[in-house]
Design a protein around this motif. Structure first.
Motif, PDB file in Angstrom:
ATOM      1  N   GLU A   4       0.913  -1.335   0.324  1.00 23.45           N
ATOM      2  CA  GLU A   4       0.196   0.198   0.111  1.00 23.45           C
ATOM      3  C   GLU A   4       0.565   1.539   0.140  1.00 23.45           C
ATOM      4  O   GLU A   4       0.301   2.179  -0.766  1.00 23.45           O
ATOM      5  CB  GLU A   4      -0.619  -0.116   1.291  1.00 23.45           C
ATOM      6  N   HIS A   5       1.392   1.488   0.683  1.00 25.83           N
ATOM      7  CA  HIS A   5       2.908   2.587   0.935  1.00 25.83           C
ATOM      8  C   HIS A   5       3.790   2.494  -0.505  1.00 25.83           C
ATOM      9  O   HIS A   5       3.453   3.436  -1.035  1.00 25.83           O
ATOM     10  CB  HIS A   5       3.708   2.161   2.072  1.00 25.83           C
ATOM     11  N   TYR A   6       4.108   1.680  -1.218  1.00 28.57           N
ATOM     12  CA  TYR A   6       4.460   1.182  -2.589  1.00 28.57           C
ATOM     13  C   TYR A   6       3.910   2.090  -3.590  1.00 28.57           C
ATOM     14  O   TYR A   6       3.915   3.206  -4.532  1.00 28.57           O
ATOM     15  CB  TYR A   6       5.052   0.697  -2.664  1.00 28.57           C
ATOM     16  N   GLU A   7       2.261   1.352  -3.317  1.00 29.69           N
ATOM     17  CA  GLU A   7       1.200   1.996  -4.711  1.00 29.69           C
ATOM     18  C   GLU A   7       1.193   3.488  -4.156  1.00 29.69           C
ATOM     19  O   GLU A   7       0.618   4.225  -5.045  1.00 29.69           O
ATOM     20  CB  GLU A   7       0.180   1.115  -4.380  1.00 29.69           C
ATOM     21  N   SER A   8       1.547   4.233  -2.948  1.00 30.85           N
ATOM     22  CA  SER A   8       1.309   5.494  -2.408  1.00 30.85           C
ATOM     23  C   SER A   8       1.569   6.802  -2.987  1.00 30.85           C
ATOM     24  O   SER A   8       2.068   7.301  -3.226  1.00 30.85           O
ATOM     25  CB  SER A   8       0.821   5.850  -1.699  1.00 30.85           C
ATOM     26  N   LEU A   9       2.887   5.591  -3.463  1.00 27.61           N
ATOM     27  CA  LEU A   9       4.005   6.436  -3.981  1.00 27.61           C
ATOM     28  C   LEU A   9       4.157   6.648  -5.142  1.00 27.61           C
ATOM     29  O   LEU A   9       4.593   7.360  -6.010  1.00 27.61           O
ATOM     30  CB  LEU A   9       5.158   6.204  -3.230  1.00 27.61           C
ATOM     31  N   VAL A  10       3.854   6.052  -5.892  1.00 26.33           N
ATOM     32  CA  VAL A  10       4.384   4.975  -7.489  1.00 26.33           C
ATOM     33  C   VAL A  10       2.814   5.191  -8.091  1.00 26.33           C
ATOM     34  O   VAL A  10       2.002   4.197  -7.703  1.00 26.33           O
ATOM     35  CB  VAL A  10       4.807   3.829  -7.453  1.00 26.33           C
ATOM     36  N   PRO A  11       2.665   6.302  -8.509  1.00 25.87           N
ATOM     37  CA  PRO A  11       1.628   6.292  -9.468  1.00 25.87           C
ATOM     38  C   PRO A  11       1.114   4.663 -10.561  1.00 25.87           C
ATOM     39  O   PRO A  11       1.582   4.053 -11.309  1.00 25.87           O
ATOM     40  CB  PRO A  11       1.154   7.385  -9.922  1.00 25.87           C
ATOM     41  N   GLU A  12       0.057   4.513 -10.883  1.00 25.84           N
ATOM     42  CA  GLU A  12      -0.956   3.923 -11.641  1.00 25.84           C
ATOM     43  C   GLU A  12      -0.495   4.506 -12.935  1.00 25.84           C
ATOM     44  O   GLU A  12      -0.579   6.115 -12.948  1.00 25.84           O
ATOM     45  CB  GLU A  12      -2.246   2.742 -11.560  1.00 25.84           C
ATOM     46  N   VAL A  13       0.252   3.506 -13.759  1.00 24.69           N
ATOM     47  CA  VAL A  13       0.204   4.880 -15.533  1.00 24.69           C
ATOM     48  C   VAL A  13      -1.113   4.453 -15.769  1.00 24.69           C
ATOM     49  O   VAL A  13      -2.259   4.196 -16.106  1.00 24.69           O
ATOM     50  CB  VAL A  13       1.016   3.333 -17.002  1.00 24.69           C
ATOM     51  N   ASP A  14      -0.954   6.200 -16.400  1.00 27.15           N
ATOM     52  CA  ASP A  14      -2.955   6.006 -17.119  1.00 27.15           C
ATOM     53  C   ASP A  14      -2.078   6.272 -18.644  1.00 27.15           C
ATOM     54  O   ASP A  14      -2.662   6.968 -19.818  1.00 27.15           O
ATOM     55  CB  ASP A  14      -2.853   8.301 -16.468  1.00 27.15           C
ATOM     56  N   ILE A  15      -2.691   4.768 -18.758  1.00 24.92           N
ATOM     57  CA  ILE A  15      -3.040   4.929 -20.685  1.00 24.92           C
ATOM     58  C   ILE A  15      -3.349   5.558 -21.568  1.00 24.92           C
ATOM     59  O   ILE A  15      -3.073   5.841 -22.849  1.00 24.92           O
ATOM     60  CB  ILE A  15      -3.225   3.295 -20.726  1.00 24.92           C
ATOM     61  N   ALA A  16      -4.111   5.634 -20.819  1.00 26.90           N
ATOM     62  CA  ALA A  16      -5.407   7.278 -22.185  1.00 26.90           C
ATOM     63  C   ALA A  16      -4.958   8.008 -22.180  1.00 26.90           C
ATOM     64  O   ALA A  16      -4.706   8.938 -22.993  1.00 26.90           O
ATOM     65  CB  ALA A  16      -6.741   7.077 -21.035  1.00 26.90           C
ATOM     66  N   ARG A  17      -4.188   9.181 -20.991  1.00 29.06           N
ATOM     67  CA  ARG A  17      -3.583   9.674 -21.381  1.00 29.06           C
ATOM     68  C   ARG A  17      -2.107   9.642 -22.684  1.00 29.06           C
ATOM     69  O   ARG A  17      -1.843  10.227 -23.241  1.00 29.06           O
ATOM     70  CB  ARG A  17      -2.896  10.639 -20.465  1.00 29.06           C
ATOM     71  N   PHE A  18      -1.570   8.352 -22.947  1.00 28.55           N
ATOM     72  CA  PHE A  18      -0.552   8.349 -23.149  1.00 28.55           C
ATOM     73  C   PHE A  18      -0.552   8.006 -24.945  1.00 28.55           C
ATOM     74  O   PHE A  18      -0.219   8.081 -25.767  1.00 28.55           O
ATOM     75  CB  PHE A  18       0.970   6.669 -22.432  1.00 28.55           C
ATOM     76  N   VAL A  52       3.939  13.852 -15.620  1.00 26.62           N
ATOM     77  CA  VAL A  52       2.790  14.632 -14.898  1.00 26.62           C
ATOM     78  C   VAL A  52       2.255  13.238 -14.322  1.00 26.62           C
ATOM     79  O   VAL A  52       2.233  13.691 -12.997  1.00 26.62           O
ATOM     80  CB  VAL A  52       1.314  15.267 -15.433  1.00 26.62           C
ATOM     81  N   ASN A  53       2.386  12.391 -15.014  1.00 30.03           N
ATOM     82  CA  ASN A  53       2.283  10.729 -14.596  1.00 30.03           C
ATOM     83  C   ASN A  53       3.103  10.151 -12.882  1.00 30.03           C
ATOM     84  O   ASN A  53       2.366  10.375 -12.855  1.00 30.03           O
ATOM     85  CB  ASN A  53       1.461   9.949 -15.735  1.00 30.03           C
ATOM     86  N   ALA A  54       4.222  10.714 -13.644  1.00 32.42           N
ATOM     87  CA  ALA A  54       4.847   9.850 -12.510  1.00 32.42           C
ATOM     88  C   ALA A  54       5.730  11.047 -12.344  1.00 32.42           C
ATOM     89  O   ALA A  54       7.417  10.906 -13.028  1.00 32.42           O
ATOM     90  CB  ALA A  54       5.810   9.021 -13.568  1.00 32.42           C
ATOM     91  N   PRO A  55       5.977  11.735 -11.729  1.00 38.43           N
ATOM     92  CA  PRO A  55       6.577  12.711 -10.723  1.00 38.43           C
ATOM     93  C   PRO A  55       8.294  12.167 -10.880  1.00 38.43           C
ATOM     94  O   PRO A  55       9.499  12.636 -10.506  1.00 38.43           O
ATOM     95  CB  PRO A  55       5.976  13.892  -9.760  1.00 38.43           C
ATOM     96  N   HIS A  56       8.173  11.100  -9.599  1.00 37.52           N
ATOM     97  CA  HIS A  56       9.280  10.634  -9.083  1.00 37.52           C
ATOM     98  C   HIS A  56       9.586   9.712 -10.582  1.00 37.52           C
ATOM     99  O   HIS A  56      10.941   8.987 -10.722  1.00 37.52           O
ATOM    100  CB  HIS A  56       8.774   9.849  -8.192  1.00 37.52           C
ATOM    101  N   GLY A  57       9.295   9.142 -11.843  1.00 43.35           N
ATOM    102  CA  GLY A  57      10.048   8.292 -12.351  1.00 43.35           C
ATOM    103  C   GLY A  57       9.482   7.361 -12.667  1.00 43.35           C
ATOM    104  O   GLY A  57       9.524   6.686 -13.672  1.00 43.35           O
ATOM    105  N   PHE A  58       8.863   7.123 -11.777  1.00 40.21           N
ATOM    106  CA  PHE A  58       8.204   5.680 -12.046  1.00 40.21           C
ATOM    107  C   PHE A  58       6.759   5.262 -12.081  1.00 40.21           C
ATOM    108  O   PHE A  58       6.113   6.111 -11.682  1.00 40.21           O
ATOM    109  CB  PHE A  58       8.598   4.830 -10.735  1.00 40.21           C
TER     110      PHE A  58
END
Length: 102
Positions: free
Chosen positions: A28-42, A57-63
């Motif tokens: 849960e902590h990992y998932e709060s830090l690493v967003p799910e990819v937004d395929i529709a936007r890509f 925008v989707n991954a401010p930390h690069g993940f």
């Protein structure tokens, strides 16, 4: 035609990572830090610079998370498939390898 049924082992390497808390909390902590990819936007991006902008925008930390699988559920499916395969082999009179018997 294959003359007999057999099982072939494929060795693999598994990395076991130490977690600072129980698995569910760590996930849960990992998932709060690493967003799910937004395929529709890509898919809407019309150029490589737009893809990079969406990624920023989707991954401010690069993940980004591309997949989430529940390992315990997958393991249960594997056990069920083993028993179904063993039953199928019995029905086909192919003999059941000892690795598939409970």
């Amino acid at each position: 035609m294959t003359p007999h049924t057999d099982v072939v082992d494929h060795p693999s390497r598994r990395i076991v990572a130490a977690l600072p808390r129980p698995y569910e909390e760590a996930r849960e902590h990992y998932e709060s830090l690493v967003p799910e990819v937004d395929i529709a936007r890509f898919r809407q991006a019309a150029s490589w610079p737009e893809v990079l902008e969406v990624a920023e925008v989707n991954a401010p930390h690069g993940f980004m998370r591309y997949y989430r699988g529940d390992v315990p559920d997958i393991a249960e499916v594997g056990r069920e498939l083993d028993s179904l395969l063993a039953r199928l082999l019995e029905l086909l009179d192919g003999g059941v390898p000892p690795q598939l018997t409970p």
